[in-house]
Design a protein around this motif. Sequence first.
Motif, PDB file in Angstrom:
ATOM      1  N   ILE A  41      23.434  91.085 -79.782  1.00  0.00           N
ATOM      2  CA  ILE A  41      22.944  90.379 -80.968  1.00  0.00           C
ATOM      3  C   ILE A  41      23.552  88.984 -81.041  1.00  0.00           C
ATOM      4  N   ASN A  42      24.874  88.884 -80.769  1.00  0.00           N
ATOM      5  CA  ASN A  42      25.525  87.564 -80.774  1.00  0.00           C
ATOM      6  C   ASN A  42      24.919  86.643 -79.720  1.00  0.00           C
ATOM      7  N   GLN A  43      24.632  87.193 -78.538  1.00  0.00           N
ATOM      8  CA  GLN A  43      23.995  86.387 -77.489  1.00  0.00           C
ATOM      9  C   GLN A  43      22.604  85.934 -77.950  1.00  0.00           C
ATOM     10  N   ASN A  44      21.855  86.870 -78.558  1.00  0.00           N
ATOM     11  CA  ASN A  44      20.524  86.510 -79.066  1.00  0.00           C
ATOM     12  C   ASN A  44      20.623  85.444 -80.153  1.00  0.00           C
ATOM     13  N   ILE A  45      21.648  85.588 -81.033  1.00  0.00           N
ATOM     14  CA  ILE A  45      21.855  84.582 -82.076  1.00  0.00           C
ATOM     15  C   ILE A  45      22.204  83.238 -81.447  1.00  0.00           C
ATOM     16  N   THR A  49      20.084  80.001 -81.810  1.00  0.00           N
ATOM     17  CA  THR A  49      20.722  78.788 -82.323  1.00  0.00           C
ATOM     18  C   THR A  49      20.470  77.614 -81.382  1.00  0.00           C
ATOM     19  N   ASN A  50      20.602  77.860 -80.077  1.00  0.00           N
ATOM     20  CA  ASN A  50      20.337  76.801 -79.090  1.00  0.00           C
ATOM     21  C   ASN A  50      18.878  76.360 -79.150  1.00  0.00           C
ATOM     22  N   ARG A  51      17.975  77.323 -79.266  1.00  0.00           N
ATOM     23  CA  ARG A  51      16.552  76.983 -79.355  1.00  0.00           C
ATOM     24  C   ARG A  51      16.275  76.176 -80.617  1.00  0.00           C
ATOM     25  N   ILE A  52      16.891  76.602 -81.741  1.00  0.00           N
ATOM     26  CA  ILE A  52      16.696  75.881 -83.001  1.00  0.00           C
ATOM     27  C   ILE A  52      17.251  74.466 -82.884  1.00  0.00           C
TER      28      ILE A  52
END
Length: 169
Positions: A41-45, A49-52
């Motif tokens: 989940i942290n990796q997905n976040i 975050t990087n995509r955002i």
Amino acid sequence: MKNYRKTIISAFIFAIVFSGCLGAKALAENYWAGHADIEVINQNIDTLTNRIQTKNQKISDLNNTVKDLQNTVNSEKQQATSLNLQLEQANSDKQKEIQQKINEINEKIAEGNQKVADKQKELDTANQTISSLQAQISDLQAKSGQNDQALSDVQATRQKADQAVQNAQ
């Protein structure tokens, strides 16, 4: 019985310890499984975050590009307005120049018409003079014709007189 009791207590303790171990194992497995899920989940976040951040940077870049394009459009509108004003001024100047040339041409035409009228008066006067002179010539020719007849008559009379003098001799 002591042995039996010891065995039962031992078995009971064993069962409690074994259950505790199984519970601890299950708890540890759930903890570690949850931990792995949390890491995913942290990796997905982090990925989101990087995509955002990337999209926000793109939006910021696009907003800057839009601002630059708006500035360019505004600048070009100002240039177009300035050029339109210059064109209007040039058209106005050309219109004034054309009107001035038309006035000059009309003045020259009026001058030419006046000169033609003056020459026509001179021509009319010359034609009257010519007509008058032709009439005088006609009168003189008529008189000259009379004079020629008189001269012929005089010459004929002289010849007769000369003949008569010769015959009398």
